[in-house]
Design an enzyme around this catalytic site. Structure first.
Site: not given
Ligand code: S3P
Length: 446
Positions: A326, A353
């Site tokens: 992330d 994502k």
């Protein structure tokens, strides 16, 4: 949860950040603490829960399936669980908002209960692939009716008792691993997940903490086999959620890049399956010193003292990607200010994502003057060597909190103002982000 009106904000060159902030609770751990507490027999308490929209979507779904969840004035959450196997049919569709973690993990839970449920999400979540969880959960006996491309909105019909499986993960994904383990909780027999590359292990740690029979074996080549025995009985717990290293990443990189900065980012969880960014930044020359190293809720935690540093470009080793999956949007910003070239590959997962983070970051960084080459699986960035970026542009967040926060940090080291078209998605993971940055001295124009 959907934001009808976009909420733009602008970020400007800042003199030097200083001060101490505490980051909100870890998103991954917060989701899991609500889910497992809701499945325990008795009353659990959770402190430090991330009160972001993603986690609130999980709380609402667990309530809709029978758990009693309340919050007191000191932000302590109390959850009366229904017991594994005790989830009830929700009366209406489960609204997942922007949250992939809520969706994929809850699909696992529902898959082994005699429940039919509809899952819906926002425009970002409705583009994301779900076959990675519906495939293995179908092998366990659940049935799915999905939108085209295996996407949301979808309907799941769980099977009870479900069928235990042995499943080798085709993508390195903690969400897929967790979905199968959570389905395995209410499945008689042993459910096994085999992962070639380690991904975040919060589910394993927390399932063990709640008393599930879970084992982890590691081969010499690093392949991990995680086995859970159902049907489990979970004992209620008192949980303290550590701060989110993925949220801390934004003020940490801001502190490194803005000349003259010295800040402390307190309460940062440093589980090795999550801390890859800090290893990479140190290899680039960053001064990030851990202070008061301790354990919170069974996870390593420290306060990070961060001082402005001249960063050097490196080749980021692809094997570190799962432990910082992330954090690439903000690493791209750091690379854009570093001396020389940073090569970041093996990032194909970033394309699925909350947005296509490779394309969206490449486009936005170029718009503010960075030199970026886009590859199918990553970016190559030639940095400025510490000189400010040009800035002077508006960039699109594409309903992606981490894109919005990354460009906010980029604005602090750009000559011209950087405007983010919509900061609203930041509320999914880091409520109060802009105020916290302003408290450190960042020039924020809301
Ligand atoms: C998460 C796993 C990761 C991560 C996400 C949270 C989790 O997703 O990107 O923000 O809590 O399990 P993948 O499993 O898709 O890599």
């Amino acid at each position: 949860m959907a934001h009808a009106t976009p909420s733009p904000a602008a970020f400007r060159a800042t003199a030097g950040l200083s001060g101490r902030i505490t980051v909100p609770g870890d998103k991954s751990i917060s989701h899991r603490s609500l889910m497992l507490s809701a499945l325990a027999v008795g009353t659990s308490r959770v402190e430090g829960l991330l009160e972001g929209e993603d986690v609130l979507a999980t709380a609402a779904a667990m309530r809709a399936m029978g758990a009693t969840i309340t919050r007191d004035d000191d932000a302590v959450w109390t959850i009366d669980g229904v017991g594994v196997g005790g989830l009830r049919q929700p009366a209406t569709a489960l609204e997942m908002g922007n949250s992939g973690t809520s969706t994929r993990l809850l699909l696992g839970l529902v898959a082994s209960h005699a429940i039919t449920a509809t899952f819906t999400g926002d425009a970002s979540l409705s583009k994301r692939p779900m076959a990675r969880v519906t495939d293995p959960l179908s092998l366990m006996g659940a049935e799915f009716t999905t939108s085209p491309g295996g996407r949301l909105p979808l309907m799941v019909r769980g099977l009870c008792p479900a069928i235990p499986i042995d499943y080798r993960l085709p993508v390195a994904s903690a969400q897929v691993k967790s979905a199968i383990l959570l389905a395995g909780l209410n499945t008689p027999g042993i459910t096994r997940v085999i992962e070639a590359v380690p991904t975040r292990d919060h589910s394993e740690r927390m399932l063990t903490g709640f008393g599930a029979a879970l084992t982890v074996e590691e081969d010499i080549d690093g392949t991990r086999t995680i086995a859970i025995t159902g049907e489990a009985e979970l004992r209620p717990q008192q949980i303290v959620v550590p701060g989110d290293p993925s949220s801390a990443a934004f003020p940490v990189v801001a502190g490194l890049l803005v000349p003259g900065s010295e800040i402390v980012v307190a309460n940062v969880g440093l589980n090795p399956t999550r801390a890859g960014l800090y290893t990479v930044l140190r290899a680039m020359g960053a001064s990030i010193v851990p202070e008061d190293e301790r354990e919170v809720g069974g996870e390593p935690v420290a306060d990070l003292r961060v001082s402005h540093s001249v960063l050097r470009g490196i080749d980021v080793p692809p094997e570190i990607v799962p432990s910082m999956v992330d954090e690439f949007p903000i690493l791209f910003v750091a690379a854009a200010l570093a001396e020389g070239r940073t090569v970041m590959r093996g990032l194909e997962e970033l394309r699925v994502k909350e947005s296509d983070r490779i394309a969206v970051m490449a486009e936005g960084l170029r718009a503010i003057g960075a030199r970026v080459e886009e590859l199918p699986d990553g970016l190559i960035i030639d940095g400025t060597g510490g000189e400010p970026l040009a800035g002077g542009a508006t960039v699109a967040a594409h309903l992606d909190h981490r894109i919005a926060m990354s460009f906010a940090v980029a604005g602090l080291v750009s000559s011209g103002t950087v405007t983010i078209d919509d900061m609203a998605p930041v509320a999914t993971s880091f409520p109060g982000f802009a105020t916290m940055m302003a408290d450190l001295g960042a020039e924020v124009v809301a």
